[in-house]
Design an enzyme around this catalytic site. Structure first.
Site, PDB file in Angstrom:
ATOM      1  N   ALA A  75       0.834  -1.208   0.000  1.00  0.00           N
ATOM      2  CA  ALA A  75       0.000   0.000   0.000  1.00  0.00           C
ATOM      3  C   ALA A  75       0.871   1.262   0.000  1.00  0.00           C
ATOM      4  CB  ALA A  75      -0.924  -0.007   1.209  1.00  0.00           C
ATOM      5  N   TYR A 104       3.488   5.881  -2.973  1.00  0.00           N
ATOM      6  CA  TYR A 104       4.654   6.646  -3.414  1.00  0.00           C
ATOM      7  C   TYR A 104       4.839   6.565  -4.927  1.00  0.00           C
ATOM      8  CZ  TYR A 104       5.622   6.416   1.588  1.00  0.00           C
ATOM      9  OH  TYR A 104       5.518   6.514   2.962  1.00  0.00           O
TER      10      TYR A 104
END
Length: 308
Positions: free
Chosen positions: A261, A266
């Protein structure tokens, strides 16, 4: 016969006649004096001290004006995150009264700004990060949590007191709608935080093209009640804005390889995996981390990163 001049040192300064880098002679009139049996022309021009002071003040004002203009120019450059939608808005407000930045980003109903250094807000930051990073224990978990929160607060105070304002920043996210019920869920309205620090570690710099320093993103944390509501995305966008205000090229962070996740968050924000921890780190019971880097979207910087 010419009268010998005796300049008063308390009234005049004596700058040299010819300046460095210039062959032109002084435009001011010089006085011919008789010294012994020889006539010589003074190589210094008489200049009142008040004029020197005025020139210094004028020069200082010009320098300050140049610095302010450069700061405004950098503040006008906004770098949108790669996941930004056309409906989202990014705002930057600079408070010229105290030299601090206002809201860096207004996104998805959240506003992000620098931490206000007062006791209440610093304790709120420590609470958010402690909840995010505390590892529960079987016995006396509440006691250990309070100790951990105290350590987080101590670390925050140390960084604030020992870091220049353009080398470290703690960014906080709050709800943009002060009339909503969301604000009441958090005592101060604070929902998430992130730390941004200027670093120059060699294991990261080796992957950057021509940069000796970078902004390291760490300690990103969001209250459990506000997760999956784009708070972390807004915080990362604020890091992009700060990158351009401070005039750096790259952002860097580390994430656990098995935290899909976080890695997806990112990646959507424009970060790329550049390297990973050695495999032997898992043999000693540590999680393997990945190094992720994001380059400024400004076209003036080279686009290649050295991945391994």
């Amino acid at each position: 016969m010419a009268q010998l001049l005796k300049p008063n040192p308390n009234k005049y300064t004596l700058p040299k006649r010819n300046f460095r880098g210039s062959s032109s002679s002084c435009s001011r009139s010089c006085n011919r004096v008789k010294l012994g049996n020889k006539k010589k022309r003074l190589v210094y021009c008489l200049k009142p001290k008040s004029a020197v002071v005025d020139e210094r003040e004028t020069s200082s004002k010009k320098i300050r004006a140049t610095i302010l203009e450069e700061q405004r120019r950098r503040a006008d450059v906004l770098v949108p995150c790669s996941s930004a939608s056309s409906s989202s808005s990014v705002e930057l407000v600079e408070n010229e009264i105290d030299g601090q930045l206002g809201h860096l980003v207004t996104e998805f109903g959240w506003k992000v700004r620098r931490l206000i250094e007062n006791e209440d807000e610093m304790r709120e930051v420590a609470q958010v990060q402690a909840e995010a990073f505390h590892v529960p224990v079987a016995f006396f978990d509440d006691v250990f949590f309070e100790f951990f929160k105290a350590e987080v607060l101590s670390g925050l105070l140390y960084k604030l007191r020992n870091s220049p304002p353009d080398r470290y920043a703690c960014l906080v996210a709050k709800t943009a709608d002060t009339s909503s019920d969301t604000l009441s869920l958090s005592a101060q309205g604070l929902v998430g935080v992130v730390d941004v620090t200027v670093l120059n570690n060699k294991d990261v710099v080796q992957h950057l093209d021509g940069a000796e320093e970078y902004l390291y993103v760490s300690g990103i944390a969001v209250f459990n009640k506000f997760r999956r509501q784009k708070v972390a995305t807004a915080l990362l966008k604020a890091c992009d804005v700060l990158l351009n205000i401070w005039g750096f090229r790259y952002l860097a962070l580390r994430a656990y390889e098995d935290d899909s996740a976080a890695c997806r968050l990112y990646t959507n924000a424009g970060y790329k995996i550049i390297s990973k921890d050695p495999l032997w780190t898992t043999w000693i019971g540590r999680k393997r981390r990945v190094l992720m880097i994001k380059r400024s979207n400004s076209c003036m910087y080279p686009s290649n990163l050295h991945s391994t």
